[in-house]
Design a protein around this motif. Sequence first.
Motif, PDB file in Angstrom:
ATOM      1  N   ARG A  96       0.995  -1.005  -0.032  1.00 28.94           N
ATOM      2  CA  ARG A  96       0.073  -0.127  -0.038  1.00 28.94           C
ATOM      3  C   ARG A  96       0.803   1.223   0.129  1.00 28.94           C
ATOM      4  O   ARG A  96       2.032   1.152   0.574  1.00 28.94           O
ATOM      5  N   LEU A  97       0.294   2.283  -0.568  1.00 26.85           N
ATOM      6  CA  LEU A  97       1.021   3.528  -0.429  1.00 26.85           C
ATOM      7  C   LEU A  97       0.993   4.204   1.005  1.00 26.85           C
ATOM      8  O   LEU A  97      -0.251   4.324   1.266  1.00 26.85           O
ATOM      9  N   SER A  98       1.878   4.485   1.582  1.00 26.94           N
ATOM     10  CA  SER A  98       1.769   5.085   2.820  1.00 26.94           C
ATOM     11  C   SER A  98       2.405   6.809   2.943  1.00 26.94           C
ATOM     12  O   SER A  98       2.737   7.129   2.033  1.00 26.94           O
ATOM     13  N   MET A  99       2.087   7.261   4.041  1.00 30.02           N
ATOM     14  CA  MET A  99       2.555   8.834   4.080  1.00 30.02           C
ATOM     15  C   MET A  99       3.828   8.598   4.099  1.00 30.02           C
ATOM     16  O   MET A  99       4.501   9.757   3.397  1.00 30.02           O
ATOM     17  N   LEU A 100       4.414   7.849   4.700  1.00 32.17           N
ATOM     18  CA  LEU A 100       6.151   7.837   4.415  1.00 32.17           C
ATOM     19  C   LEU A 100       6.518   7.754   3.150  1.00 32.17           C
ATOM     20  O   LEU A 100       7.467   8.366   3.053  1.00 32.17           O
ATOM     21  N   LYS A 101       5.785   7.014   2.505  1.00 33.07           N
ATOM     22  CA  LYS A 101       6.347   6.797   1.058  1.00 33.07           C
ATOM     23  C   LYS A 101       6.300   8.132   0.277  1.00 33.07           C
ATOM     24  O   LYS A 101       7.053   8.428  -0.608  1.00 33.07           O
ATOM     25  N   ILE A 130       7.893   2.879  -3.587  1.00 28.73           N
ATOM     26  CA  ILE A 130       6.641   2.352  -3.562  1.00 28.73           C
ATOM     27  C   ILE A 130       6.621   0.768  -3.304  1.00 28.73           C
ATOM     28  O   ILE A 130       6.111   0.514  -2.531  1.00 28.73           O
ATOM     29  N   LEU A 131       7.637   0.095  -4.138  1.00 24.63           N
ATOM     30  CA  LEU A 131       7.513  -1.184  -3.791  1.00 24.63           C
ATOM     31  C   LEU A 131       8.199  -1.690  -2.627  1.00 24.63           C
ATOM     32  O   LEU A 131       8.583  -2.887  -2.384  1.00 24.63           O
ATOM     33  N   GLU A 132       9.016  -0.791  -1.761  1.00 25.51           N
ATOM     34  CA  GLU A 132       9.841  -1.328  -0.627  1.00 25.51           C
ATOM     35  C   GLU A 132      10.946  -2.164  -1.152  1.00 25.51           C
ATOM     36  O   GLU A 132      11.470  -3.065  -0.190  1.00 25.51           O
ATOM     37  N   ILE A 138       8.915  10.269  -1.424  1.00 26.90           N
ATOM     38  CA  ILE A 138       9.059  10.535  -2.958  1.00 26.90           C
ATOM     39  C   ILE A 138       9.056  12.096  -3.160  1.00 26.90           C
ATOM     40  O   ILE A 138       9.813  12.439  -4.091  1.00 26.90           O
ATOM     41  N   VAL A 139       8.530  12.859  -2.228  1.00 28.92           N
ATOM     42  CA  VAL A 139       8.582  14.360  -2.435  1.00 28.92           C
ATOM     43  C   VAL A 139       9.910  14.861  -1.837  1.00 28.92           C
ATOM     44  O   VAL A 139      10.609  15.608  -2.653  1.00 28.92           O
ATOM     45  N   LYS A 140      10.561  14.057  -1.244  1.00 27.02           N
ATOM     46  CA  LYS A 140      11.928  14.381  -0.633  1.00 27.02           C
ATOM     47  C   LYS A 140      12.720  13.934  -1.926  1.00 27.02           C
ATOM     48  O   LYS A 140      13.876  14.702  -2.514  1.00 27.02           O
ATOM     49  N   PHE A 141      12.588  12.949  -2.548  1.00 21.48           N
ATOM     50  CA  PHE A 141      13.417  12.538  -3.816  1.00 21.48           C
ATOM     51  C   PHE A 141      13.134  13.450  -4.880  1.00 21.48           C
ATOM     52  O   PHE A 141      14.344  13.998  -5.610  1.00 21.48           O
ATOM     53  N   LEU A 142      12.037  13.878  -5.140  1.00 20.20           N
ATOM     54  CA  LEU A 142      11.391  14.930  -6.260  1.00 20.20           C
ATOM     55  C   LEU A 142      12.145  16.102  -5.975  1.00 20.20           C
ATOM     56  O   LEU A 142      12.729  16.859  -6.766  1.00 20.20           O
TER      57      LEU A 142
END
Length: 176
Positions: A31-36, A89-91, A40-44
Amino acid sequence: MGVEAKLKTLDVEKNLGVVTLSDGTEFSVPRLSMLKIIQIVKFLGVDGAKIYSQAREILIDDSYDLIEKYAIILESIQEAQVMRIFSIILELEDKQSLALDPNDLLEILLVLSDKLDLKKTFTLVRQLMKKMFDIDLPDFKELIDRAFPEAPMELMEENTSETETEEKQEKEEATA
């Protein structure tokens, strides 16, 4: 409604579905979580901003035509950078994501797209990027339009008729 009742109505399943990989093993699509989302935002905000900045410089450079610009941009992006979001996303580790069979990855993406509103998620991530890093990412439609510009129908029809004419000539020459 009390807190306990609200918690019971939440969908807390850890996985969205299961995909059988080409090697026969089963992969649980997480599942997509807030941590993910934050990762992602940090990576972007860091790598993505660098990529976007480089791409923007290339796009405004008039010494290249559009196809050359896309080629230069794609050439400058490392495979690990492209896969980083999937890894989050896929851990999985980046190397594991890169090693996935393309068909397996596409099946996983289908499960994700069936179970999630990716357009809404992308829009919200865009808004978060704007607030956190003051970076305006293009919207989803704009990205698709840039990546796959529509060819004028007249040009497509001309190319089709030229190809058909060439094929007819080749057939005639082959039978002669």
